[in-house]
Design an enzyme around this catalytic site. Structure first.
Site, PDB file in Angstrom:
ATOM      1  N   LYS A  32       0.843  -1.189   0.000  1.00  0.00           N
ATOM      2  CA  LYS A  32       0.000   0.000   0.000  1.00  0.00           C
ATOM      3  C   LYS A  32       0.880   1.241   0.000  1.00  0.00           C
ATOM      4  CE  LYS A  32      -2.374   1.545   3.764  1.00  0.00           C
ATOM      5  NZ  LYS A  32      -2.171   3.017   3.874  1.00  0.00           N
ATOM      6  N   ASP A  59      -3.320   4.301  -1.993  1.00  0.00           N
ATOM      7  CA  ASP A  59      -4.249   4.752  -0.938  1.00  0.00           C
ATOM      8  C   ASP A  59      -4.212   6.278  -0.872  1.00  0.00           C
ATOM      9  OD1 ASP A  59      -5.791   4.988   1.390  1.00  0.00           O
ATOM     10  OD2 ASP A  59      -4.140   4.404   2.714  1.00  0.00           O
ATOM     11  N   LYS A  61      -7.196   8.098  -1.420  1.00  0.00           N
ATOM     12  CA  LYS A  61      -8.544   8.522  -0.972  1.00  0.00           C
ATOM     13  C   LYS A  61      -9.067   9.719  -1.757  1.00  0.00           C
ATOM     14  CE  LYS A  61      -7.722   6.927   3.784  1.00  0.00           C
ATOM     15  NZ  LYS A  61      -6.259   6.680   3.739  1.00  0.00           N
ATOM     16  N   ASP A  64     -13.384  14.543  -4.791  1.00  0.00           N
ATOM     17  CA  ASP A  64     -13.461  15.817  -5.519  1.00  0.00           C
ATOM     18  C   ASP A  64     -14.681  15.736  -6.431  1.00  0.00           C
ATOM     19  OD1 ASP A  64     -12.683  18.282  -6.890  1.00  0.00           O
ATOM     20  OD2 ASP A  64     -10.638  17.867  -6.252  1.00  0.00           O
ATOM     21  N   THR A 119     -11.711   6.107  10.580  1.00  0.00           N
ATOM     22  CA  THR A 119     -11.816   5.608  11.957  1.00  0.00           C
ATOM     23  C   THR A 119     -11.474   6.690  12.976  1.00  0.00           C
ATOM     24  OG1 THR A 119      -9.690   4.612  11.490  1.00  0.00           O
ATOM     25  CG2 THR A 119     -11.552   3.130  11.667  1.00  0.00           C
ATOM     26  N   ARG A 199       3.046  -1.436  10.798  1.00  0.00           N
ATOM     27  CA  ARG A 199       4.110  -1.481  11.796  1.00  0.00           C
ATOM     28  C   ARG A 199       4.475  -2.853  12.337  1.00  0.00           C
ATOM     29  NH1 ARG A 199       1.309   3.436  14.710  1.00  0.00           N
ATOM     30  NH2 ARG A 199      -0.387   2.404  13.569  1.00  0.00           N
TER      31      ARG A 199
HETATM   32  O1  C5P Z   1       1.011   0.266  11.085  1.00  0.00           O
HETATM   33  P1  C5P Z   1      -0.391  -0.165  10.932  1.00  0.00           P
HETATM   34  O2  C5P Z   1      -0.566  -1.660  10.779  1.00  0.00           O
HETATM   35  O3  C5P Z   1      -1.321   0.422  11.970  1.00  0.00           O
HETATM   36  O4  C5P Z   1      -0.807   0.463   9.516  1.00  0.00           O
HETATM   37  C1  C5P Z   1      -2.118   0.383   9.032  1.00  0.00           C
HETATM   38  C2  C5P Z   1      -2.222   1.146   7.748  1.00  0.00           C
HETATM   39  O5  C5P Z   1      -3.610   1.190   7.387  1.00  0.00           O
HETATM   40  C3  C5P Z   1      -1.757   2.583   7.822  1.00  0.00           C
HETATM   41  O6  C5P Z   1      -1.235   2.920   6.537  1.00  0.00           O
HETATM   42  C4  C5P Z   1      -3.031   3.359   8.082  1.00  0.00           C
HETATM   43  O7  C5P Z   1      -2.994   4.659   7.558  1.00  0.00           O
HETATM   44  C5  C5P Z   1      -4.055   2.529   7.341  1.00  0.00           C
HETATM   45  N1  C5P Z   1      -5.416   2.648   7.846  1.00  0.00           N
HETATM   46  C6  C5P Z   1      -5.758   2.376   9.156  1.00  0.00           C
HETATM   47  N2  C5P Z   1      -7.059   2.483   9.588  1.00  0.00           N
HETATM   48  C7  C5P Z   1      -8.005   2.842   8.724  1.00  0.00           C
HETATM   49  C8  C5P Z   1      -7.685   3.110   7.397  1.00  0.00           C
HETATM   50  C9  C5P Z   1      -6.368   3.003   6.984  1.00  0.00           C
HETATM   51  O8  C5P Z   1      -4.910   2.029   9.960  1.00  0.00           O
HETATM   52  N3  C5P Z   1      -9.247   2.895   9.135  1.00  0.00           N
END
Ligand code: C5P
Length: 221
Positions: A32, A59, A61, A64, A119, A199
């Protein structure tokens, strides 16, 4: 296709993206690319992922007027990404414009996924469901959602509607700032098609080993 792991390439620049790809491209099939990395590195990062034979979820988003989103969708499709997203709150005409632009690529068209409600904002399940329904009516392929919403969305929107789920934390990882977390196995059992993990893999001392562990958990190991 069985459920897929998408690693969030949440790094600040192309050099770091390349280093991460060197570590993970043999193990992971999807990456992503989000706002931070795309703003810094642009289409070069998409090409770097594709050069290693992996797929891109762009990603960004989009949100517009329909004409502008159709143009952005066409640019994303022309870059060769396999998935991109738009905000469902942009409306049905906007979502339809994105879906039609993607469809012009024919069989190789990217999947177009809706973001319902971020979220970081409060939302009722009814709001999420109504935006997801609008996305489906507009010809989109699926939504980004919490795996906790997956059972309901799957029941209401059918087997083919793609559910792309972040907020995944293996039992062995740090939770960080994700609050309503779920393990890879639970997410698959709830009906997620794509699991977005950042992460727990990127911050691991061995990202490839962490990715393999997540894949094992997803696929029943
Ligand atoms: O590091 P982590 O596993 O939390 O990363 C999750 C990824 O998914 C990040 O790029 C975050 O921006 C994205 N994301 C999220 N929650 C959402 C939508 C996207 O954590 N509701």
């Amino acid at each position: 296709m069985p459920n897929q792991l998408i690693v969030a390439l949440d790094v600040p620049n192309l050099d770091q993206a390349r280093r991460t790809l060197d570590q993970l491209a043999d193990t992971v099939r999807w990456f992503k690319v989000g706002l931070q990395l795309f703003t810094a590195a642009g289409p070069a990062v998409v090409r770097a992922v594709r050069a290693r034979g992996a797929r891109v979820f762009l990603d960004l988003k989009f949100h517009d007027i329909p004409n502008t989103v159709a143009g952005a969708a066409q640019s994303a499709a022309a870059l060769g990404v396999e998935m991109f997203n738009v905000h469902a709150s942009g409306g049905e005409a906007m979502m339809r414009a994105a879906a039609e632009a993607a469809a012009r690529m024919g069989a190789d068209r990217p999947l177009v996924i809706a973001v319902t409600i971020l979220t970081s904002q409060t939302a009722s399940e009814a709001d999420v469901l109504s935006l997801a329904r609008a996305a489906k009516t507009s010809g989109l392929d699926g939504v980004v959602c919490s795996a906790r919403e997956a059972v309901t969305l799957r029941r209401e929107l059918g087997a083919d509607f793609k559910l792309v789920c972040p907020g995944i934390r293996p039992a062995w990882s740090e939770t960080g700032d994700q609050k309503r977390i779920i393990t890879p196995r639970e997410a698959v059992q709830a009906g997620a098609d794509y699991l977005v993990v950042g992460r727990p893999i990127l911050a691991s001392p061995s990202p490839a080993a962490a990715a393999r562990r997540v894949l094992d958990e997803m696929h029943g190991g």
